[in-house]
Scaffold this motif. Sequence first.
Motif, mmCIF file in Angstrom:
data_model
loop_
_atom_site.group_PDB
_atom_site.id
_atom_site.type_symbol
_atom_site.label_atom_id
_atom_site.label_comp_id
_atom_site.label_asym_id
_atom_site.label_seq_id
_atom_site.Cartn_x
_atom_site.Cartn_y
_atom_site.Cartn_z
ATOM 1 N N LYS A 106 16.477 -4.229 5.902
ATOM 2 C CA LYS A 106 15.520 -4.933 5.055
ATOM 3 C C LYS A 106 14.152 -4.997 5.723
ATOM 4 N N ILE A 107 14.126 -5.280 7.013
ATOM 5 C CA ILE A 107 12.846 -5.337 7.734
ATOM 6 C C ILE A 107 12.187 -3.960 7.741
ATOM 7 N N ALA A 108 12.969 -2.915 7.957
ATOM 8 C CA ALA A 108 12.414 -1.556 7.944
ATOM 9 C C ALA A 108 11.835 -1.227 6.562
ATOM 10 N N ALA A 109 12.536 -1.620 5.504
ATOM 11 C CA ALA A 109 12.040 -1.382 4.150
ATOM 12 C C ALA A 109 10.770 -2.196 3.882
ATOM 13 N N ASP A 110 10.740 -3.434 4.343
ATOM 14 C CA ASP A 110 9.545 -4.266 4.183
ATOM 15 C C ASP A 110 8.357 -3.655 4.926
ATOM 16 N N ASP A 111 8.610 -3.141 6.121
ATOM 17 C CA ASP A 111 7.543 -2.519 6.903
ATOM 18 C C ASP A 111 7.019 -1.271 6.196
ATOM 19 N N ALA A 112 7.918 -0.457 5.678
ATOM 20 C CA ALA A 112 7.513 0.762 4.948
ATOM 21 C C ALA A 112 6.668 0.401 3.731
ATOM 22 N N ALA A 113 7.084 -0.622 3.008
ATOM 23 C CA ALA A 113 6.327 -1.063 1.829
ATOM 24 C C ALA A 113 4.947 -1.568 2.233
ATOM 25 N N LEU A 114 4.879 -2.289 3.338
ATOM 26 C CA LEU A 114 3.591 -2.781 3.830
ATOM 27 C C LEU A 114 2.692 -1.624 4.218
ATOM 28 N N GLN A 115 3.238 -0.622 4.887
ATOM 29 C CA GLN A 115 2.440 0.530 5.297
ATOM 30 C C GLN A 115 1.876 1.258 4.068
ATOM 31 N N ASP A 116 2.689 1.378 3.010
ATOM 32 C CA ASP A 116 2.222 1.999 1.780
ATOM 33 C C ASP A 116 1.102 1.172 1.144
ATOM 34 N N GLU A 117 1.255 -0.146 1.155
ATOM 35 C CA GLU A 117 0.242 -1.036 0.582
ATOM 36 C C GLU A 117 -1.063 -0.951 1.368
ATOM 37 N N LEU A 118 -0.984 -0.840 2.669
ATOM 38 C CA LEU A 118 -2.180 -0.754 3.509
ATOM 39 C C LEU A 118 -2.973 0.525 3.236
ATOM 40 N N LYS A 119 -2.301 1.568 2.824
ATOM 41 C CA LYS A 119 -2.983 2.843 2.531
ATOM 42 C C LYS A 119 -3.897 2.716 1.328
ATOM 43 N N THR A 120 -3.636 1.720 0.479
ATOM 44 C CA THR A 120 -4.446 1.561 -0.735
ATOM 45 C C THR A 120 -5.670 0.674 -0.516
ATOM 46 N N LEU A 121 -5.806 0.119 0.665
ATOM 47 C CA LEU A 121 -6.946 -0.780 0.939
ATOM 48 C C LEU A 121 -8.208 -0.006 1.269
#
Length: 165
Positions: A150-165
């Motif tokens: 779950k933490i790995a999935a949360d981190d991956a989702a965060l990394q994807d979100e950061l790319k849109t900033l």
Amino acid sequence: MVKVAVIMGSKSDFAVVKPAVAALHQFGVETEVRVISAHRTPDAAHAFAASAQENGFEVIICAAGKAAHLGGVIAAYTTLPVIGLPVKTDMMGGLDSLLSIVQMPSGIPVATVGVNGGENAGLLALQILGVKYPEISQKLKEFKKQMAEKIAADDAALQDELKTL
């Protein structure tokens, strides 16, 4: 059947105890949940602790607030592992409960989790039981693997979100 006692000094502590019971049930461990006060029903506390092992318990969780002596009183009358669960109070936010539980005299150990840490109390009981019961140990390994995923999935989702900033 594996059995853990969960004792609270007051019924008002049940909200803190509930996650411990839920964790134990999730792993198939039988529980007996009781209200026994170290101060108001000392004879009942003594009787419960003195007969706990012969009644099939393998670990005892004790939740208490304020002058949280329940775990120490229970530990004085049994050789079973005792886990103290400090309950948050209005007076000191649970620091009073925490200190009352962790400051046991030599010879009367009480393992302690954080204030209002019901889930961790249940998980610590499971880890203690896992030493004897391989099936519980295996379920704990799977539980920890799922947390890591779950933490790995949360981190991956965060990394994807950061790319849109």
